[in-house]
Design a protein around this motif. Structure first.
Motif, mmCIF file in Angstrom:
data_model
loop_
_atom_site.group_PDB
_atom_site.id
_atom_site.type_symbol
_atom_site.label_atom_id
_atom_site.label_comp_id
_atom_site.label_asym_id
_atom_site.label_seq_id
_atom_site.Cartn_x
_atom_site.Cartn_y
_atom_site.Cartn_z
ATOM 1 N N GLU A 1 -9.048 7.891 -7.097
ATOM 2 C CA GLU A 1 -9.154 6.980 -8.234
ATOM 3 C C GLU A 1 -9.393 7.786 -9.509
ATOM 4 O O GLU A 1 -10.213 8.677 -9.551
ATOM 5 C CB GLU A 1 -10.287 5.981 -8.023
ATOM 6 C CG GLU A 1 -10.297 4.876 -9.064
ATOM 7 C CD GLU A 1 -11.170 3.718 -8.657
ATOM 8 O OE1 GLU A 1 -11.896 3.832 -7.655
ATOM 9 O OE2 GLU A 1 -11.125 2.686 -9.346
ATOM 10 N N TYR B 1 -6.797 -1.116 -5.045
ATOM 11 C CA TYR B 1 -7.767 -0.397 -4.220
ATOM 12 C C TYR B 1 -7.309 1.052 -4.135
ATOM 13 O O TYR B 1 -6.114 1.331 -4.078
ATOM 14 C CB TYR B 1 -7.832 -0.996 -2.810
ATOM 15 C CG TYR B 1 -8.124 -2.463 -2.767
ATOM 16 C CD1 TYR B 1 -7.103 -3.401 -2.914
ATOM 17 C CD2 TYR B 1 -9.412 -2.928 -2.554
ATOM 18 C CE1 TYR B 1 -7.362 -4.757 -2.873
ATOM 19 C CE2 TYR B 1 -9.681 -4.286 -2.503
ATOM 20 C CZ TYR B 1 -8.656 -5.193 -2.659
ATOM 21 O OH TYR B 1 -8.924 -6.537 -2.611
ATOM 22 N N TYR B 2 -8.264 1.967 -4.074
ATOM 23 C CA TYR B 2 -7.925 3.391 -4.030
ATOM 24 C C TYR B 2 -8.790 4.127 -3.030
ATOM 25 O O TYR B 2 -9.948 3.773 -2.788
ATOM 26 C CB TYR B 2 -8.131 4.035 -5.412
ATOM 27 C CG TYR B 2 -7.257 3.465 -6.492
ATOM 28 C CD1 TYR B 2 -7.724 2.479 -7.354
ATOM 29 C CD2 TYR B 2 -5.942 3.915 -6.647
ATOM 30 C CE1 TYR B 2 -6.915 1.948 -8.343
ATOM 31 C CE2 TYR B 2 -5.132 3.384 -7.640
ATOM 32 C CZ TYR B 2 -5.623 2.392 -8.472
ATOM 33 O OH TYR B 2 -4.819 1.874 -9.453
ATOM 34 N N GLN B 3 -8.218 5.189 -2.502
ATOM 35 C CA GLN B 3 -9.051 6.163 -1.807
ATOM 36 C C GLN B 3 -9.999 6.722 -2.860
ATOM 37 O O GLN B 3 -9.580 7.051 -3.966
ATOM 38 C CB GLN B 3 -8.178 7.280 -1.242
ATOM 39 C CG GLN B 3 -8.932 8.291 -0.414
ATOM 40 C CD GLN B 3 -8.115 9.539 -0.108
ATOM 41 O OE1 GLN B 3 -8.447 10.612 -0.601
ATOM 42 N NE2 GLN B 3 -7.076 9.421 0.678
ATOM 43 N N ASP B 4 -11.255 6.798 -2.503
ATOM 44 C CA ASP B 4 -12.279 7.149 -3.497
ATOM 45 C C ASP B 4 -11.951 8.426 -4.265
ATOM 46 O O ASP B 4 -12.147 8.513 -5.482
ATOM 47 C CB ASP B 4 -13.636 7.300 -2.811
ATOM 48 C CG ASP B 4 -14.205 5.965 -2.367
ATOM 49 O OD1 ASP B 4 -15.134 5.967 -1.540
ATOM 50 O OD2 ASP B 4 -13.708 4.921 -2.846
ATOM 51 N N ILE C 1 -2.566 -2.692 -3.304
ATOM 52 C CA ILE C 1 -2.703 -3.766 -4.280
ATOM 53 C C ILE C 1 -2.319 -5.075 -3.615
ATOM 54 O O ILE C 1 -1.380 -5.155 -2.843
ATOM 55 C CB ILE C 1 -1.820 -3.477 -5.515
ATOM 56 C CG1 ILE C 1 -2.137 -4.442 -6.648
ATOM 57 C CG2 ILE C 1 -0.340 -3.462 -5.170
ATOM 58 C CD1 ILE C 1 -1.570 -3.996 -7.999
ATOM 59 N N PRO D 1 -6.642 -3.669 2.870
ATOM 60 C CA PRO D 1 -6.032 -2.639 2.030
ATOM 61 C C PRO D 1 -5.990 -1.238 2.623
ATOM 62 O O PRO D 1 -4.958 -0.587 2.585
ATOM 63 C CB PRO D 1 -6.890 -2.688 0.753
ATOM 64 C CG PRO D 1 -7.399 -4.080 0.695
ATOM 65 C CD PRO D 1 -7.621 -4.483 2.121
ATOM 66 N N GLY D 2 -7.092 -0.786 3.165
ATOM 67 C CA GLY D 2 -7.148 0.594 3.637
ATOM 68 C C GLY D 2 -6.876 0.774 5.110
ATOM 69 O O GLY D 2 -6.902 1.903 5.618
ATOM 70 N N TYR E 1 -5.938 -6.794 -8.424
ATOM 71 C CA TYR E 1 -6.849 -6.205 -7.470
ATOM 72 C C TYR E 1 -6.269 -4.956 -6.804
ATOM 73 O O TYR E 1 -5.682 -5.035 -5.740
ATOM 74 C CB TYR E 1 -7.223 -7.236 -6.410
ATOM 75 C CG TYR E 1 -8.056 -8.363 -6.968
ATOM 76 C CD1 TYR E 1 -7.460 -9.544 -7.379
ATOM 77 C CD2 TYR E 1 -9.424 -8.228 -7.105
ATOM 78 C CE1 TYR E 1 -8.218 -10.574 -7.905
ATOM 79 C CE2 TYR E 1 -10.191 -9.263 -7.626
ATOM 80 C CZ TYR E 1 -9.590 -10.427 -8.027
ATOM 81 O OH TYR E 1 -10.338 -11.438 -8.550
ATOM 82 N N GLY F 1 0.806 -1.211 0.000
ATOM 83 C CA GLY F 1 0.000 0.000 0.000
ATOM 84 C C GLY F 1 0.837 1.258 0.000
ATOM 85 O O GLY F 1 2.035 1.228 0.299
ATOM 86 N N ALA G 1 -3.595 4.143 -1.796
ATOM 87 C CA ALA G 1 -3.876 3.047 -2.722
ATOM 88 C C ALA G 1 -3.208 1.783 -2.210
ATOM 89 O O ALA G 1 -2.265 1.843 -1.425
ATOM 90 C CB ALA G 1 -3.363 3.374 -4.126
#
Length: 124
Positions: free
Chosen positions: A64, A58-61, A50, A105-106, A56, A34, A48
């Motif tokens: 992205e 992932y992102y902070q909304d 992975i 992830p987050g 796969y 991350g 972010a």
């Protein structure tokens, strides 16, 4: 796992930067990776991530579309491509590794290893 981040710098708004993080030590592909960032006076926040399966991310909304995370398990490297940078992106960026089985992830607490951080400064 030792993590070494690089690629930060001073850029103007609208520019791009690519951060890289190279891992050494234990099996890189066993870790979720991350990127987090911390601006002055603020808490460290998720950017972010992975998983070990590179399909796969992932992102902070809010990020992205401008930021893209990728990893290359053959090079023990995770990268963060940052486009259309804004002054509010100014922060120290940290890469981190979380072991399979407990990685979320987050969730900052699920990351066991952290790099030293690289400064990103975006001028207006």
């Amino acid at each position: 796992v030792q993590l070494q981040a690089s690629g930060g710098g001073l850029v103007s708004a609208g520019a791009s930067l690519r951060l890289s993080c190279v891992a050494s030590g234990r099996t890189f592909s066993s870790y979720g990776m991350g990127w987090f960032r911390q601006a002055p006076g603020k808490e460290r926040e998720f950017v972010a991530a992975i998983g070990w399966d590179v399909n796969y991310p992932y992102y902070q909304d809010s990020l992205e579309g401008r930021f893209t995370i990728s990893r290359d398990n053959t090079k023990n490297m995770v990268s963060l491509q940052m486009d259309n940078l804004k002054p509010e992106d100014t922060a120290v960026y940290y890469c981190a590794a979380g072991p399979r089985g407990s990685w979320l992830p987050g969730r900052r607490a699920s990351y066991e290893y952290w790099g030293q951080g690289t400064q990103v400064t975006v001028s207006s």
